[in-house]
Design a protein around this motif. Structure first.
Motif, short mmCIF file in Angstrom:
data_model
loop_
_atom_site.label_atom_id
_atom_site.label_comp_id
_atom_site.label_asym_id
_atom_site.label_seq_id
_atom_site.Cartn_x
_atom_site.Cartn_y
_atom_site.Cartn_z
N THR A 78 0.68 -1.41 0.23
CA THR A 78 -0.02 -0.09 -0.08
C THR A 78 1.18 1.20 -0.17
OG1 THR A 78 -0.35 0.04 2.86
CG2 THR A 78 -1.30 -1.75 1.57
N ARG A 79 1.88 1.05 0.21
CA ARG A 79 3.07 2.28 0.25
C ARG A 79 3.47 2.59 -0.63
NH1 ARG A 79 0.86 4.30 3.61
NH2 ARG A 79 1.07 2.71 6.13
N VAL A 230 0.69 -4.08 6.75
CA VAL A 230 -0.01 -3.02 6.37
C VAL A 230 -0.03 -2.46 7.25
CG1 VAL A 230 -2.10 -2.01 5.01
CG2 VAL A 230 -0.60 -4.16 4.31
N ASP A 231 -0.69 -1.08 7.81
CA ASP A 231 0.16 -0.77 8.74
C ASP A 231 -1.88 1.01 8.31
OD1 ASP A 231 1.21 -0.72 11.31
OD2 ASP A 231 3.16 -0.69 9.98
N LEU A 232 -2.72 0.61 9.18
CA LEU A 232 -3.86 1.10 8.71
C LEU A 232 -3.80 2.58 9.48
CD1 LEU A 232 -5.98 -0.74 6.42
CD2 LEU A 232 -4.80 0.74 5.71
N GLU A 233 -4.62 3.52 9.31
CA GLU A 233 -5.01 5.04 10.28
C GLU A 233 -6.03 4.78 10.21
OE1 GLU A 233 -3.54 5.92 13.17
OE2 GLU A 233 -1.59 4.41 12.49
N ASN A 234 -7.38 3.91 11.17
CA ASN A 234 -8.68 5.05 11.22
C ASN A 234 -9.04 4.92 9.55
OD1 ASN A 234 -10.32 6.15 12.64
ND2 ASN A 234 -9.47 8.22 12.93
N THR A 235 -9.62 3.62 9.50
CA THR A 235 -10.00 3.45 8.29
C THR A 235 -11.70 3.05 8.27
OG1 THR A 235 -7.71 1.95 7.29
CG2 THR A 235 -9.91 2.44 5.98
N ALA A 236 -11.96 3.26 9.73
CA ALA A 236 -13.16 2.87 9.83
C ALA A 236 -14.69 4.02 9.62
CB ALA A 236 -13.13 2.71 11.41
#
Lengths: 236, 236
Positions: A78-79, A230-236
């Motif tokens: 994803t990066r 994969v690192d994700l922030e706040n996809t909610a």
DNA sequence: ATGCCTATCTGGTATATACCAAGAGTCTGG
DNA sequence: CCAGACTCTTGGTATATACCAGATAGGCAT
């Protein structure tokens, strides 16, 4: 259950693999030698080797032999960090070979990007190495309108870096698809493995900030050469 | 290259698999029958079957036989839609079995979440089915402070749904790790396959909006039962 | 030095065969 | 009618053996 001899064999080999000096290098002894040493047949021995291969501990190069595998490469699809960068960041040696460039229509790319099937693309096919082991065969199809003189550049580096740098594109919307596969004849040959070897297919479809189609690519990895993170922030 | 007989065999079987009626159902004839029909040995026949298994076209249930595989399940590990929901959304029949619940320390969970190794967790282990085929074995470890009476609930549904609904948690920061593996003895048994079968491991580490550790989980999928898809906006 | 050829090494494919162990269905005695 | 034992079927593991084909390295000729 684990009274199968080949599983004992697997265990013993696994132990030996812990010790870097056990085989005096990265290469395993020939199957015939190992089979004799463990008093079994090549058939059974190969079962154990296949098991260890599945675990990612060893790999083979077509008709050359078995080798102990280095730790898998961490990879975040994803990066858009370049291959060279993140391989180096993990203390490994990257290398890239460009196999082919041309401009042609390509149906899967057109479909993924929502373009007519006769839409031509700039196409780049390359092969990438980590520590001199070919681990990835990839093809990229770029919409020519987004990057007109693309094919005049150099492609051993990061394509996305060029798209950003030379054409000011932002790769805003991406869709990823990961699937466990077996490598086809062409990919297998490029990676120096037997056809039918387990692989991991990664397909990416990318649009820019204005939702214009930019690029579609297909990656074929040796299945155990990488660990996807994969690192994700706040996809909610 | 493709003069290997088992590859021809693979091709012929692949064709037969296109036709749903070829074998009169989802089940393939016994290996001995197929070997005879194609005038070869079980050993060679099994090579062809293994090939098709790698391609995701067929699968086996331990000592029961070979079955044609349904299309893989699309799965987005970055969304917190419940298993039941997205399986149903794809017109398939989900089912969940809770195998175990307890409260205990668990080192990998503690390490992933940055907690002391003696930190206890609410632990849930479950097995999930698609169309009555077990495809997933998973364990979840939840930090008890985040969800005190967790274990009194029902776990055949979405855990994340409960965390949101009952405790108002937002699952803000996640880290995912995907790795191609071979299934261990326990997972293999739970999924009704032979130990050493190819699998896909998904590990997730989740923190809430205040960066407090919430949950860690490990999923073990049959490797060809799913296709991972991820959609991203603007992560650049 | 260079290029080709060949012997030899390697894994890849294949046959034939045997026995084991778990699943599934059947038969039987309560 | 049901539980338990038995039997048959299925895939799982294993031995022994043979030959094929790509990879490699050494030697020979140029």
């Amino acid at each position: 259950m684990s009274d199968a001899y080949y599983l004992h064999l697997t265990d013993r080999l696994r132990e030996l693999l812990q010790d870097p000096a056990a085989f005096g290098g990265d290469r395993l002894p020939a199957e015939r030698v190992l089979a004799e040493r463990f008093r079994t047949t090549r058939v059974t021995l190969r079962q154990a080797l296949a098991q260890l291969e599945g675990e990612g501990r060893i790999h083979r190069s077509n008709r050359r032999g078995w080798f102990v595998s280095p730790p898998p490469l961490d990879y975040d699809p994803t990066r858009d960090a370049g291959f060279n960068d993140y391989v180096k960041a993990q203390g490994r040696q990257p290398r890239t070979e460009v196999l082919l460039t041309d401009t042609r229509p390509h149906r899967p790319a057109a479909e993924a990007l929502g373009l007519p099937v006769d839409q031509p693309f700039h196409h780049i096919r390359r092969r990438r190495f980590v520590d001199d082991r070919a681990v990835l065969s990839e093809s990229l199809w770029v919409v020519p309108e987004r990057a007109p003189q693309l094919l005049e550049g150099d492609f051993t580096g990061s394509l996305w870096g060029q798209l950003r740098g030379r054409w000011g594109l932002t790769l805003a919307h991406r869709s990823l698809r990961l699937y466990s596969e077996t490598l086809g004849a062409q990919e297998a040959e490029e990676l120096g493995v037997a056809a039918g070897t387990a692989g991991l297919s990664v397909r990416r479809t990318i649009f820019d900030a204005r939702r214009r189609p930019v690029e579609y690519d297909e990656e074929h990895w040796l299945h155990n050469a990488l660990c996807i993170t994969v690192d994700l922030e706040n996809t909610a």
